[in-house]
Design an enzyme around this catalytic site. Structure first.
Site, short mmCIF file in Angstrom:
data_model
loop_
_atom_site.label_atom_id
_atom_site.label_comp_id
_atom_site.label_asym_id
_atom_site.label_seq_id
_atom_site.Cartn_x
_atom_site.Cartn_y
_atom_site.Cartn_z
N LYS A 1 0.81 -1.22 0.00
CA LYS A 1 0.00 0.00 0.00
C LYS A 1 0.85 1.27 0.00
CE LYS A 1 -4.44 -1.25 0.27
NZ LYS A 1 -5.47 -0.73 -0.66
N SER B 1 1.40 -9.82 -0.26
CA SER B 1 1.14 -8.39 -0.35
C SER B 1 1.21 -7.65 0.98
CB SER B 1 -0.21 -8.15 -1.01
OG SER B 1 -1.23 -8.77 -0.26
#
Lengths: 321, 321
Positions: free
Chosen positions: A52, A307
């Site tokens: 992110k 991720s």
């Protein structure tokens, strides 16, 4: 308007020196288990422990001086929260983050740790978008959305560029890249990059069961929301529906898979034992799809995005059982 | 005869394509906690989950065809065991590994998983060197010692070369490098490399308390053995005494520090929360020394070797408490 390779390359330039160029690690045990040749893109090693940070920094480097002075606001279940908070600190601006009250404590604590002001809301009765917009208007802050913004998607897409660069350096072409999928920023970004620089590579978005809005939307040909209130262990992937901007890209370039909570936990344990990487449940979703044979990967060369790694000790311990 | 930079560079050539060139990761939380600028060399991402693969491969690529045909034998508490077993599989030879019966089950299982024959012995009553030598003689195998061999030390030293290369690429000079220290192969190898290519960098070997043979040997000016039988959580660092070949190098180039079990556990937790890396207790010893302020690192640029990540779930869970 859409997302071009030039946009993603420009984002890569902007985040250079802030974001980590994360390693693509050959995953021998996963290769042995699946009969393919598997690599893991270790976004858990990214600043703030998830991909992110790429998107947040990509967007926030474009703030003008007045916007930087006033600060930003974001809503997030946790990883975007930490990313925006950390990027704000890097760039010398301030951040207000709207987070669900049931977000992992670790993520709330980390977000505060980066110096952000945290505003909690109830995930099941309140509308985070409305809260974020109201704070933005009242305080003159710039809203940094979690995924539905081309500048964010371009930032996430830099992970795809890096995969293609590393593949080229190794003389490989990936047959498939598996990406944990929530609002679709990372999936759409990576798919956009690879469509240009590695068109032979098929991209799969991986969702948790009960939060398979992307799969159902792809089947229906239109954006559908998740309706149930059953929780998922994949807190980072509990989105409402695909984005307005991400969905058309995903529709054009991506197929969807889904995994159960137990499959995500087993993938976390695999990452612990064999990769020595800490993955959170949602961060392990793509690895889970691979290890649970959701796809025939025998003889194929596969990249899996790990991720995010922002997980409480308790949740992690459960996965090691 | 001693170890030259050319030896280490030759080892780097030999292990290329087999070993991982592990990333040097900026450790923001550790920097914040210590007031220095801290980087972590993530040897937990090395093949077999520890730096030991470097040395094993460095030595075993030098086996001649007859030696390769007959195979190798090694004694090890676990990380060298896995490294030799995996290198043997890579090189198409066979391996017999002598391991203490109380080695972590994970390490024994992994060693078998790489196809090696495992022979267990009692750490407190039997002599692993004698067992290894006997098997080597009886079966005509080549003994691959855990540290006291220049070809092994040169292999471990490649981690030091990589640190210096990465520092140069970032325009940095490390003031200090902290290295978990057992028999001293990694410590001596890294110190030998850095003495040539980064002479301003001070190298520290970090031992567990009660297994501080290197510190006591340095103080005495001669090699002293560990006498107690108190166990340490740092199973990888429970050596008998510094090596014949490693100690003179360490005497010339290295200072010693030590850490408690609790300090090692806290460093494992730090790696989990802030680095998203899995470290075993001994692998976290250098990070533990840093975080426990065994050294004044304010304003300094420091690299810490996270040397291994092969840890049972139970031990890991305890560290997260």
């Amino acid at each position: 308007m859409s997302l071009t390779l030039a946009d993603i390359e420009a984002a890569a330039e902007r985040i250079r020196g802030h974001a980590v160029r994360t390693p693509l690690i050959e995953a021998h045990a996963a290769s042995q288990a699946t009969g393919g040749r598997v690599f893991v893109k270790a976004e858990v090693l990214q600043r703030t422990g998830s991909f992110k940070f790429r998107g947040a920094m990509s967007r926030m480097t474009l703030l003008d001086s007045g916007e930087r002075k006033r600060g930003v606001v974001a809503y997030s279940s946790g990883n975007h929260a930490q990313a925006v908070a950390c990027a704000a600190r890097d760039l010398g601006t301030s951040a207000v983050i709207v987070m669900p009250a049931d977000a992992p404590k670790l993520k709330i604590d980390n977000t505060k740790g980066y110096g952000a002001e945290v505003v909690l809301y109830d995930r099941f009765t309140q509308d985070r978008v409305a809260i974020g917009k109201r704070i933005a208007e009242e305080r003159g802050l710039t809203l940094v959305p979690p995924f539905d913004d081309y500048r964010i998607i371009a930032g996430q897409g830099t992970a795809g560029l890096e995969i293609a660069q590393d593949a080229k350096a190794m003389g490989l072409t990936f047959d498939a890249v598996l990406v944990p999928c929530s609002g679709g920023g990372l999936t759409a970004g990576i798919a956009s990059a690879l469509a240009e620089v590695s068109p032979q590579t098929k991209v799969y978005g991986v969702e948790p069961e009960h939060f398979d809005d992307t799969a159902r939307s792809l089947a229906a040909g239109e954006r559908l929301a998740n309706t149930g209130t059953a929780p998922s262990i994949c807190d980072a992937l509990m989105t409402e529906m695909p984005g307005e901007l991400t969905f058309p890209i995903i529709q054009r370039l991506v197929a969807a898979l889904s995994v159960t909570d137990d499959e995500a936990r087993r993938a976390m344990a695999h990452a612990f034992y064999h990769l020595k990487l800490v993955a959170e449940p949602g961060g392990a979703a793509a690895l889970a799809a691979l290890l649970s044979n959701k796809l025939d990967t025998r003889g194929k060369t596969i990249a899996v995005i790990l991720s995010g790694g922002n997980v409480d000790a308790e949740t992690f311990k459960q996965a090691l059982r």
